[in-house]
Scaffold this motif. Structure first.
Motif, PDB file in Angstrom:
ATOM      1  N   GLY A 111       4.402   1.533  -2.074  1.00  0.00           N
ATOM      2  CA  GLY A 111       5.669   1.400  -1.365  1.00  0.00           C
ATOM      3  C   GLY A 111       6.500   0.248  -1.903  1.00  0.00           C
ATOM      4  N   MET A 112       5.856  -0.907  -2.140  1.00  0.00           N
ATOM      5  CA  MET A 112       6.572  -2.073  -2.661  1.00  0.00           C
ATOM      6  C   MET A 112       7.148  -1.760  -4.043  1.00  0.00           C
ATOM      7  N   MET A 113       6.365  -1.042  -4.839  1.00  0.00           N
ATOM      8  CA  MET A 113       6.817  -0.692  -6.184  1.00  0.00           C
ATOM      9  C   MET A 113       8.026   0.248  -6.113  1.00  0.00           C
ATOM     10  N   PHE A 114       7.903   1.227  -5.215  1.00  0.00           N
ATOM     11  CA  PHE A 114       8.993   2.185  -5.025  1.00  0.00           C
ATOM     12  C   PHE A 114      10.278   1.457  -4.611  1.00  0.00           C
ATOM     13  N   CYS A 115      10.134   0.476  -3.692  1.00  0.00           N
ATOM     14  CA  CYS A 115      11.294  -0.276  -3.200  1.00  0.00           C
ATOM     15  C   CYS A 115      11.944  -1.079  -4.323  1.00  0.00           C
ATOM     16  N   ALA A 116      11.101  -1.692  -5.179  1.00  0.00           N
ATOM     17  CA  ALA A 116      11.631  -2.487  -6.282  1.00  0.00           C
ATOM     18  C   ALA A 116      12.419  -1.598  -7.239  1.00  0.00           C
ATOM     19  N   GLU A 117      11.883  -0.402  -7.520  1.00  0.00           N
ATOM     20  CA  GLU A 117      12.560   0.520  -8.442  1.00  0.00           C
ATOM     21  C   GLU A 117      13.889   1.012  -7.882  1.00  0.00           C
ATOM     22  N   ASN A 118      13.911   1.255  -6.566  1.00  0.00           N
ATOM     23  CA  ASN A 118      15.095   1.880  -5.963  1.00  0.00           C
ATOM     24  C   ASN A 118      15.952   0.935  -5.137  1.00  0.00           C
ATOM     25  N   GLN A 119      15.692  -0.383  -5.257  1.00  0.00           N
ATOM     26  CA  GLN A 119      16.529  -1.371  -4.562  1.00  0.00           C
ATOM     27  C   GLN A 119      16.562  -1.137  -3.059  1.00  0.00           C
ATOM     28  N   ILE A 120      15.368  -1.073  -2.448  1.00  0.00           N
ATOM     29  CA  ILE A 120      15.313  -0.802  -1.009  1.00  0.00           C
ATOM     30  C   ILE A 120      14.882  -2.062  -0.266  1.00  0.00           C
ATOM     31  N   ALA A 121      15.575  -2.355   0.826  1.00  0.00           N
ATOM     32  CA  ALA A 121      15.202  -3.487   1.670  1.00  0.00           C
ATOM     33  C   ALA A 121      14.213  -2.989   2.719  1.00  0.00           C
ATOM     34  N   ALA A 122      12.950  -3.434   2.623  1.00  0.00           N
ATOM     35  CA  ALA A 122      11.926  -2.953   3.544  1.00  0.00           C
ATOM     36  C   ALA A 122      11.010  -4.079   3.993  1.00  0.00           C
ATOM     37  N   VAL A 123      10.500  -3.945   5.226  1.00  0.00           N
ATOM     38  CA  VAL A 123       9.544  -4.906   5.779  1.00  0.00           C
ATOM     39  C   VAL A 123       8.278  -4.137   6.122  1.00  0.00           C
ATOM     40  N   PHE A 124       7.150  -4.535   5.554  1.00  0.00           N
ATOM     41  CA  PHE A 124       5.869  -3.864   5.792  1.00  0.00           C
ATOM     42  C   PHE A 124       5.007  -4.735   6.698  1.00  0.00           C
ATOM     43  N   ILE A 125       4.425  -4.138   7.738  1.00  0.00           N
ATOM     44  CA  ILE A 125       3.456  -4.856   8.574  1.00  0.00           C
ATOM     45  C   ILE A 125       2.119  -4.143   8.408  1.00  0.00           C
ATOM     46  N   THR A 126       1.115  -4.868   7.931  1.00  0.00           N
ATOM     47  CA  THR A 126      -0.161  -4.225   7.609  1.00  0.00           C
ATOM     48  C   THR A 126      -1.159  -4.371   8.751  1.00  0.00           C
ATOM     49  N   ALA A 127      -2.213  -3.551   8.687  1.00  0.00           N
ATOM     50  CA  ALA A 127      -3.248  -3.586   9.715  1.00  0.00           C
ATOM     51  C   ALA A 127      -4.006  -4.906   9.682  1.00  0.00           C
ATOM     52  N   ASP A 128      -4.080  -5.571   8.505  1.00  0.00           N
ATOM     53  CA  ASP A 128      -4.754  -6.873   8.472  1.00  0.00           C
ATOM     54  C   ASP A 128      -3.765  -8.028   8.704  1.00  0.00           C
ATOM     55  N   ARG A 129      -2.745  -7.737   9.483  1.00  0.00           N
ATOM     56  CA  ARG A 129      -1.827  -8.744  10.031  1.00  0.00           C
ATOM     57  C   ARG A 129      -1.090  -9.571   8.980  1.00  0.00           C
ATOM     58  N   GLN A 130      -0.596  -8.855   7.971  1.00  0.00           N
ATOM     59  CA  GLN A 130       0.253  -9.498   6.982  1.00  0.00           C
ATOM     60  C   GLN A 130       1.639  -8.857   7.079  1.00  0.00           C
ATOM     61  N   VAL A 131       2.666  -9.661   6.826  1.00  0.00           N
ATOM     62  CA  VAL A 131       4.034  -9.125   6.810  1.00  0.00           C
ATOM     63  C   VAL A 131       4.610  -9.346   5.412  1.00  0.00           C
ATOM     64  N   TYR A 132       5.058  -8.245   4.788  1.00  0.00           N
ATOM     65  CA  TYR A 132       5.645  -8.322   3.451  1.00  0.00           C
ATOM     66  C   TYR A 132       7.107  -7.894   3.508  1.00  0.00           C
ATOM     67  N   THR A 133       7.939  -8.548   2.697  1.00  0.00           N
ATOM     68  CA  THR A 133       9.326  -8.090   2.588  1.00  0.00           C
ATOM     69  C   THR A 133       9.649  -7.870   1.107  1.00  0.00           C
ATOM     70  N   THR A 134      10.552  -6.925   0.844  1.00  0.00           N
ATOM     71  CA  THR A 134      10.977  -6.709  -0.538  1.00  0.00           C
ATOM     72  C   THR A 134      12.139  -7.647  -0.851  1.00  0.00           C
ATOM     73  N   GLN A 135      12.433  -7.764  -2.136  1.00  0.00           N
ATOM     74  CA  GLN A 135      13.465  -8.705  -2.583  1.00  0.00           C
ATOM     75  C   GLN A 135      14.826  -8.397  -1.965  1.00  0.00           C
ATOM     76  N   GLN A 136      15.097  -7.107  -1.753  1.00  0.00           N
ATOM     77  CA  GLN A 136      16.424  -6.719  -1.254  1.00  0.00           C
ATOM     78  C   GLN A 136      16.668  -7.193   0.175  1.00  0.00           C
ATOM     79  N   VAL A 137      15.595  -7.466   0.925  1.00  0.00           N
ATOM     80  CA  VAL A 137      15.766  -7.919   2.305  1.00  0.00           C
ATOM     81  C   VAL A 137      16.601  -9.195   2.336  1.00  0.00           C
ATOM     82  N   GLY A 138      16.243 -10.138   1.480  1.00  0.00           N
ATOM     83  CA  GLY A 138      16.968 -11.406   1.421  1.00  0.00           C
ATOM     84  C   GLY A 138      18.412 -11.233   0.987  1.00  0.00           C
ATOM     85  N   GLU A 139      18.667 -10.205   0.176  1.00  0.00           N
ATOM     86  CA  GLU A 139      20.027 -10.000  -0.331  1.00  0.00           C
ATOM     87  C   GLU A 139      20.928  -9.312   0.699  1.00  0.00           C
TER      88      GLU A 139
END
Lengths: 170, 347, 123
Positions: free
Chosen positions: B302-330
């Motif tokens: 998913g993160m790779m897909f977002c980077a390729e397609n310029q998508i702003a996304a926030v992922f919350i994982t089952a092991d309690r980590q939160v990831y954001t893609t670069q576009q979120v900040g932009e």
């Protein structure tokens, strides 16, 4: 500056510091839980200096008092609160003293000074603590400043009357 | 005395501005969910114009409902799904939504797929007969799945091949949000009002927020363990925010949780180690399709897909980590607030 | 004695007390504005609107289909007889703008009033 005047200023500063320390006996913290907020007894010295000396002298005494008493009690917040409160009080009393005798008496000047002192303290607290919630204590402090201002004003007037009687001049 | 009067006036103004007379909102049920559209602006609460706009926007959604429903027997989708491969002519809105769905299915390589109606019915999540189907049944239902089975023939004509069954539920709320935005833009050209559309967990924030500095809208990203609460916020303007998660629609059998986001490849609820995916995008339809697709893809892909397609996304994982893609900040201002709840922000 | 009261003294004291009173009034007004309310809606009409206080402790039954519990400054859908249980899973509401919706029974529980840090939640 004449030696007599310098020593007199020193004496007043010392008195103001003692009053600052004496203030700690009043547990104001119980009602106003903002560490560093004070009654402002030392304002009596500022008022006295404004009437018998000059604004400049009053200002120097104030800065010396605030700096030294803060070092003694070792708190940055106390320094900030006292300085802003003291300065605002000084300005208010200086302005009103010009109207004293015609518009109001020393008592009114002193009440305004006490109120200004409390407004200054709360402004400093708002700035320092980054929250306007502290303003909630201002109504209480303002009400308190009326009896306190009356007491300090009365004290000052008694002292001035006595100095006139014994013909003490600076 | 003048100074005192000025001080008093300032204080009174302070209290006046923070009051909320700036919202006129309408709550309603549509598309099997709860919706709320708020028209915001100076004095909106008592304004007839704001009230009219809110009603109009609600009506736009209500008109869309039959166009996107597959369960109403008088709907175009119901007709299409029961046409057994014959060409059907559908309404303009329906055709546009199908075209969007196909576009995003192509974009995501089928991770989002609008032809999973049979599979959804088989699992019956959120119905009384929710159950784990047999492998045979799943394979049977999967046989019709695939966006390639949708033929768009132009002029509102559509044909479904290989027994595919359309379900636009995955983009319906997003499509409706985009239509609300379009209706608002067309109707309120003077720019008097702003609109905050909350369509069943999807959020669209359009125009200036009169109640916040900078005019942004602060949208909370739900805590998967307590969805009334939030783990992070995004401050957005003229954007849609959409989340897909495993926590609201699910059933449990033999101690295992089966949620409603199916992997088109397996026919089972996607097991990608994610709790939720949030997408922030100008198009709510796109965001709606992408959250589902990214949830199925999982974090890494998913993160790779977002980077390729310029998508702003926030992922919350089952092991309690939160990831954001670069576009979120932009695109917006992201604030992580999940520390107390045991989450970490992996940058 | 320079402490003989003049009319101006009364003006000064009056002004200080007036500012104190006005400030207290404004702060009190804001406190009222910050008050939270729990609203229970059924089929699009308001059933109940309750101000949430520290000592609030109420249970609202909706014909046996839904049970709303208001405790302190929180509200939650305690029970719903519906199949999906989404509203119960939504959990405890504590802030203005939060909503728990029971779709099958068309019941909405929401918190209004006050100032919220956020405008909406995506879920």
């Amino acid at each position: 500056m004449k030696a007599k005047k310098v020593s007199f200023c020193g004496l007043l500063t010392a008195l103001a510091i003692v009053l600052s320390l004496a203030e700690r006996l009043f547990p104001l913290d119980a009602v106003v839980p903002v560490p560093g907020v004070k009654l402002g007894l030392a304002n009596v010295v500022t008022l006295f200096a404004l009437t018998r000396l000059s604004v400049r002298d009053a200002f120097f005494i104030l800065v010396c008092r605030v700096t030294i008493s803060s070092v003694l009690m070792g708190s940055v917040t106390a320094f900030l609160f006292s300085l802003l409160g003291g300065l605002l009080s000084l300005v208010a009393m200086y302005l009103l003293l010009r109207l004293e005798g015609r518009f109001c008496s020393l008592l009114g000047v002193s009440v305004a000074g006490a109120a200004a002192h409390n407004i200054g303290q709360v402004l400093a607290a708002i700035f320092w603590m980054q929250t306007a919630a502290v303003a909630a204590y201002l109504p209480f402090l303002l009400v308190m400043s009326v009896p306190l201002g009356l007491v300090t004003g009365l004290t000052c007037s008694v002292v001035l009357a006595h100095m006139k009687k014994i013909e003490f001049h600076v | 005395m003048k100074r005192i009067a000025a001080l008093l006036a300032a204080l009174l103004c302070l209290s006046g501005c923070s009051g909320s007379g700036n919202v006129c909102s309408t709550d309603f049920f549509a598309m099997d969910t709860f919706m709320s559209i708020a028209v915001c602006g100076e004095g909106a609460e008592d304004s007839e114009a704001a009230q009219e706009l809110a009603t109009e926007l609600e009506q736009r959604v209500n008109v869309l409902e039959p166009a996107l429903s597959r369960t109403r027997e008088d709907s175009d989708l119901y007709r299409l799904n029961h046409a057994e491969g014959a060409v059907c002519t559908v309404a303009e809105d329906t055709y546009a939504a199908i075209a969007d769905a196909v576009e995003y299915a192509k974009l995501t390589g089928g991770a989002f797929d609008p032809t999973m109606a049979a599979l959804t019915d088989l699992w019956g999540i959120n119905t009384e007969d929710a159950r784990v189907p047999s492998q045979n049944e799943i394979e049977q239902a999967l046989s019709g799945v695939g966006y390639e089975n949708i033929e768009l023939l132009g002029d509102g004509r559509v044909r479904l091949l290989n027994g595919a069954q359309l379900d636009l539920g995955g983009i319906g709320k997003g499509f409706a949000t985009d239509e609300v935005q379009a209706a608002w833009e067309q109707r309120d050209r003077s720019g008097t009002w702003s609109v905050l559309a909350r369509l069943g967990g999807n959020v669209g924030a359009f125009g200036e927020n009169p109640d916040r500095d900078g005019g942004n809208w602060v949208v909370g990203i739900a805590d998967p363990d307590n969805s009334a609460d939030y783990l992070a916020t995004v401050a957005v303007k003229d954007l849609s925010v959409v989340t897909s998660g495993d926590y609201e629609r699910y059933f449990e059998q033999d101690g295992k949780r089966y949620h409603h986001i199916f992997d088109p490849a397996t026919g089972y609820p996607a097991e990608s180690g994610l709790r939720s995916v949030t997408v922030i995008d100008e198009s709510s339809t796109r965001a709606d399709a992408l959250t589902t697709a990214l949830f199925v893809m999982g974090l890494e892909e998913g993160m790779m897909f977002c980077a390729e397609n310029q998508i702003a996304a926030v992922f919350i994982t089952a092991d309690r980590q939160v990831y954001t893609t670069q576009q979120v900040g932009e695109l917006c201002t992201f604030s992580f607030l999940g520390e107390e709840k045991g989450y970490t922000y992996a940058q | 004695m320079r402490s003989r009261m003049k009319w101006g003294d009364a003006v000064i004291i009056g002004a200080v007390l007036l500012v104190a009173a006005a400030l207290a009034a404004v702060l009190a007004m804001q406190a009222v504005g910050d008050r939270l309310y729990a609203e229970v809606w059924k089929d699009g009409s308001l059933v109940e609107r309750v101000a949430l206080e520290e000592q609030t402790d109420r249970t609202i039954e909706l014909d046996g289909h839904n049970t709303v519990v208001l405790l302190g400054k929180t509200a939650k859908m305690q029970y719903a007889d519906c199949r999906d249980q989404v509203c119960v899973r939504t959990g405890t509401l504590t802030r203005a703008g939060q909503v728990a919706v029971c779709l099958p029974n068309r019941v909405v529980l929401k918190i209004t009033g006050g100032q919220s840090d956020i405008d909406a939640i995506v879920s």
